[in-house]
Design a protein around this motif. Structure first.
Motif, PDB file in Angstrom:
ATOM      1  N   THR A 262      34.588  33.985  -9.226  1.00 53.89           N
ATOM      2  CA  THR A 262      33.207  34.357  -8.955  1.00 53.89           C
ATOM      3  C   THR A 262      33.195  35.813  -8.518  1.00 53.89           C
ATOM      4  O   THR A 262      34.214  36.512  -8.621  1.00 53.89           O
ATOM      5  N   PHE A 263      32.055  36.289  -8.025  1.00 53.91           N
ATOM      6  CA  PHE A 263      31.921  37.677  -7.582  1.00 53.91           C
ATOM      7  C   PHE A 263      31.441  37.677  -6.133  1.00 53.91           C
ATOM      8  O   PHE A 263      30.400  37.094  -5.813  1.00 53.91           O
ATOM      9  N   LEU A 264      32.223  38.329  -5.276  1.00 55.43           N
ATOM     10  CA  LEU A 264      31.960  38.291  -3.843  1.00 55.43           C
ATOM     11  C   LEU A 264      32.017  39.685  -3.240  1.00 55.43           C
ATOM     12  O   LEU A 264      32.728  40.560  -3.736  1.00 55.43           O
ATOM     13  N   ASN A 265      31.271  39.865  -2.151  1.00 59.40           N
ATOM     14  CA  ASN A 265      31.513  40.987  -1.257  1.00 59.40           C
ATOM     15  C   ASN A 265      32.033  40.409   0.059  1.00 59.40           C
ATOM     16  O   ASN A 265      32.225  39.193   0.191  1.00 59.40           O
ATOM     17  N   GLU A 266      32.258  41.264   1.025  1.00 57.71           N
ATOM     18  CA  GLU A 266      32.856  40.790   2.275  1.00 57.71           C
ATOM     19  C   GLU A 266      31.975  39.755   2.964  1.00 57.71           C
ATOM     20  O   GLU A 266      32.468  38.733   3.453  1.00 57.71           O
ATOM     21  N   ARG A 267      30.673  40.003   2.985  1.00 55.44           N
ATOM     22  CA  ARG A 267      29.758  39.081   3.668  1.00 55.44           C
ATOM     23  C   ARG A 267      29.826  37.688   3.061  1.00 55.44           C
ATOM     24  O   ARG A 267      29.915  36.683   3.780  1.00 55.44           O
ATOM     25  N   LEU A 268      29.782  37.605   1.742  1.00 53.86           N
ATOM     26  CA  LEU A 268      29.775  36.303   1.085  1.00 53.86           C
ATOM     27  C   LEU A 268      31.154  35.647   1.141  1.00 53.86           C
ATOM     28  O   LEU A 268      31.260  34.422   1.285  1.00 53.86           O
ATOM     29  N   ALA A 269      32.210  36.446   1.043  1.00 49.67           N
ATOM     30  CA  ALA A 269      33.559  35.882   1.120  1.00 49.67           C
ATOM     31  C   ALA A 269      33.805  35.233   2.483  1.00 49.67           C
ATOM     32  O   ALA A 269      34.392  34.144   2.574  1.00 49.67           O
ATOM     33  N   LYS A 270      33.360  35.877   3.553  1.00 53.79           N
ATOM     34  CA  LYS A 270      33.504  35.275   4.881  1.00 53.79           C
ATOM     35  C   LYS A 270      32.708  33.982   4.973  1.00 53.79           C
ATOM     36  O   LYS A 270      33.153  33.000   5.576  1.00 53.79           O
ATOM     37  N   HIS A 271      31.539  33.979   4.383  1.00 54.48           N
ATOM     38  CA  HIS A 271      30.708  32.771   4.389  1.00 54.48           C
ATOM     39  C   HIS A 271      31.429  31.616   3.696  1.00 54.48           C
ATOM     40  O   HIS A 271      31.337  30.460   4.133  1.00 54.48           O
ATOM     41  N   TYR A 272      32.146  31.925   2.627  1.00 54.78           N
ATOM     42  CA  TYR A 272      32.876  30.900   1.879  1.00 54.78           C
ATOM     43  C   TYR A 272      34.256  30.608   2.467  1.00 54.78           C
ATOM     44  O   TYR A 272      34.930  29.680   2.012  1.00 54.78           O
ATOM     45  N   GLY A 273      34.689  31.419   3.428  1.00 55.02           N
ATOM     46  CA  GLY A 273      36.019  31.231   3.987  1.00 55.02           C
ATOM     47  C   GLY A 273      37.127  31.739   3.087  1.00 55.02           C
ATOM     48  O   GLY A 273      38.256  31.233   3.132  1.00 55.02           O
ATOM     49  N   ILE A 274      36.830  32.744   2.274  1.00 48.83           N
ATOM     50  CA  ILE A 274      37.819  33.322   1.362  1.00 48.83           C
ATOM     51  C   ILE A 274      38.303  34.644   1.955  1.00 48.83           C
ATOM     52  O   ILE A 274      37.497  35.557   2.175  1.00 48.83           O
ATOM     53  N   PRO A 275      39.598  34.780   2.229  1.00 45.36           N
ATOM     54  CA  PRO A 275      40.099  35.970   2.935  1.00 45.36           C
ATOM     55  C   PRO A 275      40.331  37.165   2.010  1.00 45.36           C
ATOM     56  O   PRO A 275      40.275  37.054   0.781  1.00 45.36           O
ATOM     57  N   HIS A 276      40.593  38.305   2.652  1.00 43.71           N
ATOM     58  CA  HIS A 276      41.061  39.526   1.982  1.00 43.71           C
ATOM     59  C   HIS A 276      40.026  40.125   1.029  1.00 43.71           C
ATOM     60  O   HIS A 276      40.380  40.706  -0.002  1.00 43.71           O
ATOM     61  N   VAL A 277      38.766  39.983   1.341  1.00 44.10           N
ATOM     62  CA  VAL A 277      37.706  40.649   0.582  1.00 44.10           C
ATOM     63  C   VAL A 277      36.966  41.542   1.567  1.00 44.10           C
ATOM     64  O   VAL A 277      36.391  41.050   2.541  1.00 44.10           O
ATOM     65  N   TYR A 278      36.966  42.848   1.311  1.00 42.38           N
ATOM     66  CA  TYR A 278      36.406  43.793   2.274  1.00 42.38           C
ATOM     67  C   TYR A 278      35.399  44.717   1.588  1.00 42.38           C
ATOM     68  O   TYR A 278      35.548  45.065   0.419  1.00 42.38           O
ATOM     69  N   GLY A 279      34.386  45.087   2.323  1.00 41.35           N
ATOM     70  CA  GLY A 279      33.402  46.034   1.812  1.00 41.35           C
ATOM     71  C   GLY A 279      32.172  45.346   1.259  1.00 41.35           C
ATOM     72  O   GLY A 279      32.149  44.139   1.000  1.00 41.35           O
ATOM     73  N   SER A 280      31.126  46.145   1.056  1.00 42.33           N
ATOM     74  CA  SER A 280      29.842  45.598   0.613  1.00 42.33           C
ATOM     75  C   SER A 280      29.743  45.454  -0.896  1.00 42.33           C
ATOM     76  O   SER A 280      28.824  44.799  -1.392  1.00 42.33           O
ATOM     77  N   HIS A 281      30.668  46.069  -1.653  1.00 41.18           N
ATOM     78  CA  HIS A 281      30.572  45.992  -3.109  1.00 41.18           C
ATOM     79  C   HIS A 281      31.126  44.656  -3.601  1.00 41.18           C
ATOM     80  O   HIS A 281      32.043  44.079  -3.015  1.00 41.18           O
ATOM     81  N   PHE A 282      30.553  44.180  -4.699  1.00 47.31           N
ATOM     82  CA  PHE A 282      30.981  42.908  -5.280  1.00 47.31           C
ATOM     83  C   PHE A 282      32.133  43.145  -6.242  1.00 47.31           C
ATOM     84  O   PHE A 282      32.152  44.123  -6.990  1.00 47.31           O
TER      85      PHE A 282
END
Length: 485
Positions: A262-282
């Motif tokens: 899928t496509f995530l930014n840091e905010r959504l990755a934290k919501h899903y519990g997916i680590p190591h995604v940083y920054g606002s860009h998807f």
């Protein structure tokens, strides 16, 4: 700064507890107050000398009477170019005769450019621009007939781009070549590769999946304090980017349910519990090891099929039946009692127990026996799409179910696999929804043979998205119409 398009962004660079009250606005009436930009003002231009030079201006002023070109001839050239694009057909002398008085009036007021402005204003209020007018030929006989190349060009551009034909498509249509199958296929492939095809993704996703409804959902902040506008927008971006990737990479239509990314930014990755995604860009992120594959694991879909305080197996099951299986349940009968959330002794019922009690009513059982199992498979996702193992009543989630054909499953992965056992059914649903979008009308019973033909054609090419789009463009409903007189 010179005149021209510029990208302007505004952000809070540092969050503090002392932000001025004027910068704090409630994003939704009645909800908590969050930092937000109230207004953004840009001043200027100052010391202007002349009309400036911008891409949009260059597209309008294709000639300049100050360079020795006769003003009236230049005006006709400009209006011919603009009206051809706006009316989506060759411009006639009668068209120019309508525009010239407006040009003359404006020119007498404030010169040549004001005259062009007045003529352009007249073009933009013309029914030829505002409406897609398809006129029956004079010699049309009773029964369906193939639309002309110009009408086909408009149908194609509004389907794929949600906009008017470009010059190349219009040139091909004017030459009478667009109805040639090989030429038409080439234009479809070119247009699908164009960035403007993103409009197909955004607008079709909003219509098919009810994605626009995400903007109206209001999860209760008492139950879901982490939900905010950034998360809401991230939900929408995720689904649009995901569908766009399937289209751009010419994936299989079934990837919409089974893709492991899928496509995530840091905010959504934290919501899903997916680590190591940083920054606002998807960015594209693997979902290996999770149960979030495809649309059914995306927060936007899960939120819009929930209530403000809890999940709803009924809403989720109904959404799957309508949008993935094209089998909408009938409307509920009148006077159906609301869902009981406690036992007769006042003890809290689990969602499954409450639904079982509800289904004990024979008037409810026939529909709920189809909807509820599909919805229960998604119960591990809460009302804003987070993974959980316990429900609202602190009960252990039971995500088992049985499809009407007897296929048993547990959880979203097994339900997804059960739905894709017969891929033609899901692809057929997407074909129906996409053809509805392409035609701008609801489908009728006489359209169903065309839908089945579209699915058969797509199956020969592994249900590739490009094959589905091309089959729709080549279909009888898209290329023909009934006389209206």
């Amino acid at each position: 700064m010179r005149a021209g398009p510029r990208e302007v962004a505004v952000a809070f660079l540092q969050k503090t507890g002392a932000q001025h009250e004027s910068l704090v606005r409630s994003s939704r009436r009645g909800q908590r107050r969050e930092p937000a930009i109230a207004t953004l003002s840009i001043s200027g231009p100052y010391g202007v000398d002349g009309s400036g030079d911008t891409p949009s201006r260059r597209r309008i002023f294709t000639c300049d009477p100050s360079n020795g070109v006769m003003a009236n001839a230049c005006a006709d050239e400009i209006f011919t170019t603009l009206a051809r694009r706006a009316y989506r057909r060759p411009v006639t002398e009668a068209d120019l005769a309508v525009l010239r008085p407006f040009y003359e009036e404006g020119r007498s007021e404030a010169g040549f450019e004001r005259g062009i402005q007045r003529g352009l204003e007249r073009i933009l209020v013309s029914p030829e621009f505002l409406f897609r007018i398809e006129r029956d030929p004079a010699n049309v006989v009773e029964g369906p007939y193939a639309v002309g190349d110009l009408e086909l060009a408009s149908r194609l551009s509004f389907f794929l781009w949600s906009s008017i034909p470009d010059d190349e498509l219009l040139d091909v249509a004017v030459s009478g070549q667009l109805s040639d199958p090989s030429v038409l296929q080439g234009q479809v492939e070119r247009m699908m590769a164009d960035p403007r095809a993103r409009a197909l993704v955004n607008n079709f996703a909003a219509q098919w999946l009810y994605l626009r409804d995400v903007t109206e959902k209001e999860p209760d902040p008492g139950f879901f304090p982490s939900f905010d506008e950034n998360l809401r927008q991230a939900f929408q971006n995720e689904t649009e980017l995901f569908i766009d990737s399937v289209l751009r990479e010419d994936g299989q239509v079934t990837d919409l349910l089974s893709a492991d990314y899928t496509f995530l930014n840091e905010r959504l990755a934290k919501h899903y519990g997916i680590p190591h995604v940083y920054g606002s860009h998807f960015r594209r992120v693997s979902l290996a090891g999770t149960e979030r594959r495809g649309l059914l694991g995306q927060g936007g879909i899960l939120t819009l099929t929930s209530y403000a305080t809890r999940t709803s197996p009924v809403l989720r099951g109904k959404w799957i039946l309508e949008n993935l299986l094209s089998s909408p349940p009938p409307p509920p009968p009148p006077d159906i009692p609301s869902l009981a959330e406690t036992t007769d002794e006042g003890e809290a019922l689990s969602m499954r127990a409450a639904m079982e009690k509800h289904r004990s009513n024979p008037a409810c059982a026939s529909c709920h026996s189809q909807m509820d199992p599909l919805g229960f498979a998604l119960e591990n996702f809460d009302a804003i799409g987070r993974w959980r193992t316990r429900g609202e009543s602190n009960e252990t989630i039971d995500a088992t179910g049985v499809l009407p054909d007897g296929t048993a499953f547990e959880g979203p992965d097994e339900m997804r696999a059960a739905l894709l056992k017969h891929p033609d059914r899901f692809v057929g649903t997407v074909a129906e929804k996409l053809l509805t979008y392409a035609l701008g009308r609801n489908l009728e019973s006489f359209d169903m043979p065309a839908v089945r033909g579209i699915v058969r054609d797509a199956a020969q090419k592994d249900y590739r998205f490009s094959a589905l789009v091309l089959a729709i463009v080549q279909s009888t409903p898209f290329q023909m119409r009934m006389p209206q007189s």
